[in-house]
Design a protein around this motif. Structure first.
Motif, mmCIF file in Angstrom:
data_model
loop_
_atom_site.group_PDB
_atom_site.id
_atom_site.type_symbol
_atom_site.label_atom_id
_atom_site.label_comp_id
_atom_site.label_asym_id
_atom_site.label_seq_id
_atom_site.Cartn_x
_atom_site.Cartn_y
_atom_site.Cartn_z
ATOM 1 N N PHE A 43 50.003 27.605 21.631
ATOM 2 C CA PHE A 43 50.212 27.713 22.987
ATOM 3 C C PHE A 43 50.002 29.214 23.225
ATOM 4 O O PHE A 43 49.313 29.613 24.216
ATOM 5 N N HIS A 46 46.503 30.195 22.818
ATOM 6 C CA HIS A 46 45.831 29.692 23.770
ATOM 7 C C HIS A 46 45.855 30.459 24.955
ATOM 8 O O HIS A 46 44.947 30.890 25.680
ATOM 9 N N LEU A 47 47.147 30.608 25.557
ATOM 10 C CA LEU A 47 47.320 31.237 26.813
ATOM 11 C C LEU A 47 46.621 32.939 26.771
ATOM 12 O O LEU A 47 45.914 33.477 27.665
ATOM 13 N N GLU A 50 42.787 32.599 26.555
ATOM 14 C CA GLU A 50 42.278 32.218 27.832
ATOM 15 C C GLU A 50 42.429 33.293 28.901
ATOM 16 O O GLU A 50 41.447 33.431 29.812
ATOM 17 N N GLU A 51 43.525 33.864 28.852
ATOM 18 C CA GLU A 51 43.567 35.230 29.787
ATOM 19 C C GLU A 51 42.591 36.533 29.537
ATOM 20 O O GLU A 51 41.958 36.836 30.412
ATOM 21 N N VAL A 54 39.024 35.000 30.639
ATOM 22 C CA VAL A 54 38.794 35.106 32.070
ATOM 23 C C VAL A 54 38.857 36.612 32.516
ATOM 24 O O VAL A 54 37.775 36.769 33.125
ATOM 25 N N CYS A 99 53.588 43.906 36.797
ATOM 26 C CA CYS A 99 53.844 42.840 37.671
ATOM 27 C C CYS A 99 55.298 42.384 37.794
ATOM 28 O O CYS A 99 55.810 41.748 38.485
ATOM 29 N N THR A 100 56.321 42.905 36.865
ATOM 30 C CA THR A 100 57.636 42.420 36.962
ATOM 31 C C THR A 100 58.398 43.292 37.670
ATOM 32 O O THR A 100 59.665 42.983 37.811
ATOM 33 N N ARG A 111 49.426 40.006 35.483
ATOM 34 C CA ARG A 111 50.199 39.065 34.887
ATOM 35 C C ARG A 111 49.550 38.750 33.742
ATOM 36 O O ARG A 111 50.217 38.327 32.545
ATOM 37 N N GLY A 112 48.298 38.553 33.805
ATOM 38 C CA GLY A 112 47.471 38.285 32.364
ATOM 39 C C GLY A 112 47.558 38.986 31.210
ATOM 40 O O GLY A 112 48.095 38.698 30.202
ATOM 41 N N MET A 114 50.490 41.093 31.055
ATOM 42 C CA MET A 114 51.781 40.963 30.553
ATOM 43 C C MET A 114 51.825 39.513 29.641
ATOM 44 O O MET A 114 52.702 39.769 28.642
ATOM 45 N N LEU A 115 51.192 38.593 29.701
ATOM 46 C CA LEU A 115 51.265 37.394 29.080
ATOM 47 C C LEU A 115 50.787 37.826 27.763
ATOM 48 O O LEU A 115 51.373 37.257 26.953
ATOM 49 N N ASN A 118 52.838 39.541 25.658
ATOM 50 C CA ASN A 118 54.284 38.784 25.319
ATOM 51 C C ASN A 118 54.111 37.563 24.156
ATOM 52 O O ASN A 118 54.857 37.544 23.272
ATOM 53 N N PHE A 119 52.822 36.857 24.022
ATOM 54 C CA PHE A 119 52.542 36.098 23.503
ATOM 55 C C PHE A 119 52.027 36.363 22.077
ATOM 56 O O PHE A 119 51.949 35.522 21.243
ATOM 57 N N ALA A 143 56.975 35.871 22.219
ATOM 58 C CA ALA A 143 57.503 35.170 23.413
ATOM 59 C C ALA A 143 58.056 33.684 23.178
ATOM 60 O O ALA A 143 57.291 33.289 22.322
ATOM 61 N N PHE B 59 49.842 23.254 30.570
ATOM 62 C CA PHE B 59 49.431 24.452 30.368
ATOM 63 C C PHE B 59 49.019 24.998 31.561
ATOM 64 O O PHE B 59 48.424 24.314 32.517
ATOM 65 N N SER B 62 47.488 32.793 34.354
ATOM 66 C CA SER B 62 47.740 33.990 35.662
ATOM 67 C C SER B 62 47.229 33.393 36.815
ATOM 68 O O SER B 62 47.703 33.761 37.716
ATOM 69 N N GLU B 93 58.872 29.625 30.232
ATOM 70 C CA GLU B 93 58.572 31.052 29.677
ATOM 71 C C GLU B 93 57.490 31.793 30.209
ATOM 72 O O GLU B 93 57.822 33.055 30.602
ATOM 73 N N ARG B 99 58.611 37.186 35.673
ATOM 74 C CA ARG B 99 59.447 37.163 36.432
ATOM 75 C C ARG B 99 59.454 36.495 37.711
ATOM 76 O O ARG B 99 59.983 36.660 38.796
#
Lengths: 143, 120
Positions: A43, A46-47, A50-51, A54, A99-100, A111-112, A114-115, A118-119, A143, B59, B62, B93, B99
């Motif tokens: 996951f 993948h995330l 993907e980010e 994009v 973004c937080t 956000r992308g 940041m994700l 974390n992952f 994460a 899934f 952003s 998550e 946030r």
């Protein structure tokens, strides 16, 4: 330093179309599943991928078919390595808002990244901001 | 509902319950279409109380979060209320890291979401 024992590699230059990115992403996910990576690790990869795709196709190359996205993926028993470069003008990481922060929660950007951070175990950009390199160490808590 | 391809909607009292057709909300075109369909509910059909049930969603990225933030703003502008429910742990998550769990009203399941909307 130990040499990475790559068991699968992919190095492709793709046009700036999301369908092309999806094809490579699916190939990566298939390899991770075949190597029995945990679902939460898959996951995360993948995330993050993907980010990054994009970002390269949409924000970097702005869907310009004349511009290419270079994707390098490597898989070892211990980690997944990914490098994605676009032909855009790049960006300055320090100018991306956090973004937080309360005042940025509703803003569109950040956000992308940041994700991804974390992952994945490691995420780095080149100085011009048009190449991102990242790694996910298998079994390492992210994460 | 005519013209809606990415959403399934139903009415529970004065609450519009929305479910997503796609398990993976990813493709940029689909995400913007999803956004348009959600915005239509608020801007054209004047739905004031929206419950988005994420039980089918495995899934999102952003880009999808960006559309949800736009929706939240539109709902507020129309003096409505938006609640998200049934979010899987991995997806939650994503909300927590960014946030956005502070921005959105997130409830465990549909009954809790309906109760929150009916109390509004």
């Amino acid at each position: 330093m130990a040499v990475d024992d790559w068991i699968w590699q992919l190095d492709e230059s793709i046009p700036s179309r999301t369908g092309e990115g999806k094809r490579i992403l699916e190939a990566v996910l298939h390899q991770l599943e075949a190597e029995n990576w945990f679902p939460h690790e898959i996951f995360g990869v993948h995330l993050a991928m993907e980010e990054a795709l994009v970002n390269a196709i949409k924000h970097g190359n702005r869907f310009d078919d004349a511009k290419r996205v270079q994707v390098v993926c490597k898989l070892s028993p211990e980690k997944f390595f990914l490098k994605i470069c676009d032909e855009g003008t790049g960006f300055r990481l320090e100018e991306v808002p956090d973004c937080t922060e309360d005042e940025n929660l509703e803003k569109a950007s950040g956000r992308g990244i940041m994700l991804m951070r974390n992952f994945m175990s490691r995420v780095e950009y080149n100085s011009s901001g048009n190449c991102v390199t990242m790694e996910k160490i298998r079994g390492q808590k992210t994460a | 509902m005519a013209g809606q391809r990415r959403l399934e909607t139903s009415e529970v009292g004065d609450v519009t319950v929305v479910r997503f057709v796609d398990r993976k909300i990813l493709d940029v075109t689909n995400i913007h279409e999803l956004g348009r369909e959600l915005f239509q509910l608020v801007e054209e059909q004047n739905r004031k109380k929206l419950l988005l049930n994420f039980s089918t969603v495995e899934f999102l990225s952003s880009e999808t979060l960006g559309e949800l933030i736009k929706l939240e703003k539109k709902v507020k502008q129309h003096t409505g209320k938006l609640v998200l429910t049934n979010i899987k742990p991995e997806i939650y998550e994503v909300f927590a890291i960014t946030r956005l769990n502070k921005l959105f009203d997130i409830r465990d399941d549909e009954p809790e979401g309906l109760a929150a909307l009916n109390a509004a």
